[in-house]
Design a protein around this motif. Structure first.
Motif, short mmCIF file in Angstrom:
data_model
loop_
_atom_site.label_atom_id
_atom_site.label_comp_id
_atom_site.label_asym_id
_atom_site.label_seq_id
_atom_site.Cartn_x
_atom_site.Cartn_y
_atom_site.Cartn_z
N ALA A 34 4.88 25.45 -5.98
CA ALA A 34 4.12 25.74 -6.86
C ALA A 34 2.61 25.89 -6.64
O ALA A 34 2.13 27.14 -6.64
CB ALA A 34 4.11 24.92 -8.33
N ALA A 35 2.21 24.96 -5.57
CA ALA A 35 1.08 25.09 -4.98
C ALA A 35 1.01 26.25 -3.98
O ALA A 35 -0.03 26.92 -3.92
CB ALA A 35 0.57 23.74 -4.33
N HIS A 38 0.12 29.92 -5.52
CA HIS A 38 -1.36 29.90 -5.90
C HIS A 38 -2.13 29.03 -4.77
O HIS A 38 -2.49 27.90 -5.11
CB HIS A 38 -1.63 29.42 -7.17
N PRO A 39 -2.16 29.51 -3.80
CA PRO A 39 -2.94 28.51 -2.76
C PRO A 39 -4.55 28.36 -2.94
O PRO A 39 -4.96 28.98 -3.94
CB PRO A 39 -3.09 29.60 -1.50
N ALA A 40 -4.85 27.27 -2.38
CA ALA A 40 -6.13 26.63 -2.79
C ALA A 40 -7.29 27.78 -2.27
O ALA A 40 -6.97 28.39 -1.35
CB ALA A 40 -6.34 25.55 -2.29
#
Lengths: 198, 168
Positions: A34-35, A38-40
């Motif tokens: 999930a991360a 949508h990367p930081a």
């Protein structure tokens, strides 16, 4: 020992179960997937800075729309270029028509009792008299550019008045010729008594 | 959780390690079968992951986490009813090597387990949230969607019944 503490201790004796390892791994793997979707951001917005990104995006969009509208307004319209020229062309056409009208009047005054041959008379009329429905080419083109309906140079009523005037003056041959021309151009137009053949 | 919401996967691992055991026991004490408890436990965390983009720090993360678990358990209770894990075969660690003492301890613990199982679901849940999640009455009310007075009375009744089981 307070009652609540006793209860807590007894509860703890029930066991310190924990989830099995394979469930831990499944959950952690799902969290990483999930991360990854949508990367930081490079700089994590915090506090007040969090509002900068949507505000900046909105400003860019507004600016792009404003520039687009401005460019569209300033672009020269091809139709407006034709329209700008049309009045000038129409004015020149009207000058030519007036000149032709004046020439026709002058010709009639110069030779009041002559009966020019039909052919030459017709030619003179075509060349000089503004005939209803026939206009100078430039004026016609400008009218087409403007989308206007073309107007007759001499209305049929005026033409009939002229024929009636010739009859009154006793110029029946001229009047007959003019009447014959009139009927060719306006076959369905009613001829008043004053203009008819005697 | 905010860091994870913004894309930091490591932040989730820290959160998970901090809460995994307690949440698991909370779910385990609320359902009959261990397999079902594991399934519900995993489902709760999947919901946490899925809802990360909507997370807003209106309350402690713990309260938010256990409210998700509460809702999931409500769905489960509606379908299947409720009972605790059978503790007949649980190994009781005791200091005394005396078999009689160990038997007494086991029986005492079983009484306590049965008392916990016998609690009405809302009281049991209030107790478990208090014990496993360390929640106050206000937080219990927030997690379960109940009023504070209702949460307070549920916890009080639960403690009173369990105390009776302990004193036996």
């Amino acid at each position: 020992m307070s009652d609540d503490r006793k209860i807590s201790e007894r509860y703890r004796e029930l066991g310190t179960e924990a989830p099995p390892r394979h469930i831990d791994e499944a959950i952690l793997a799902a969290s990483r997937r999930a991360a990854d979707v949508h990367p930081a951001p490079l700089v994590a917005p915090t506090g007040r800075r969090r509002w900068y990104f949507p505000l900046a995006a909105a400003a860019v969009i507004v600016l792009a729309v404003a520039v687009t509208v401005h460019v569209e307004r300033d672009r020269p319209d091809p139709e407006s270029a034709v329209l700008a020229q049309a009045p000038q062309v129409a004015a020149e056409a009207r000058k030519e028509e007036k000149a032709a009208q004046d020439a026709a009047v002058a010709q009639r005054r110069a030779k009041p009792f002559s009966a020019p041959p039909l052919e030459s008379q017709n030619q003179a009329m075509r060349e000089s008299a503004p005939v209803a429905g026939v206009r100078a080419p430039e004026a016609a083109r400008s009218d087409r550019a403007l989308g206007k309906i073309s107007e007759p140079a001499e209305p049929p009523e005026k033409w009939l008045e002229r024929i009636a005037a010739l009859r009154k003056e006793g110029k029946h041959e001229e009047a007959d010729k003019a009447l014959e021309e009139f009927r060719k151009r306006y076959p369905d137009h009613k001829i008043p008594e004053s203009a008819r053949k005697k | 959780m905010l860091a994870y919401r913004d894309g930091d996967a490591g932040a989730f691992e820290t959160l998970y390690e901090r809460h995994r055991a307690r949440l698991f026991r909370f779910v385990l004490r609320s359902v009959k079968e261990r397999g079902m408890a594991e399934e519900l436990f995993q489902d709760v965390w999947m919901r946490v992951i899925e809802a990360r983009s909507r997370y807003a720090p209106k309350a402690r993360f713990t309260t938010w986490l256990y409210s998700i678990a509460h809702n999931r358990l409500i769905d489960h209770w509606r379908r299947k009813g409720l009972s605790l894990v059978d503790l007949e075969n649980v190994e009781i660690e005791g200091n005394s090597p005396n078999p009689e003492r160990q038997a007494e301890a086991r029986q005492s613990l079983q009484r306590f387990a049965r008392a916990l199982e016998a609690l009405p679901p809302a009281q049991r849940e209030a107790f478990l949230l208090h014990e496993e999640a360390g929640m106050s009455v206000a937080e219990i009310a927030q997690a379960t969607g109940a009023g504070e007075e209702a949460a307070k009375s549920r916890l009080r009744y639960a403690l009173a019944k369990l105390k009776a089981a302990v004193d036996e």
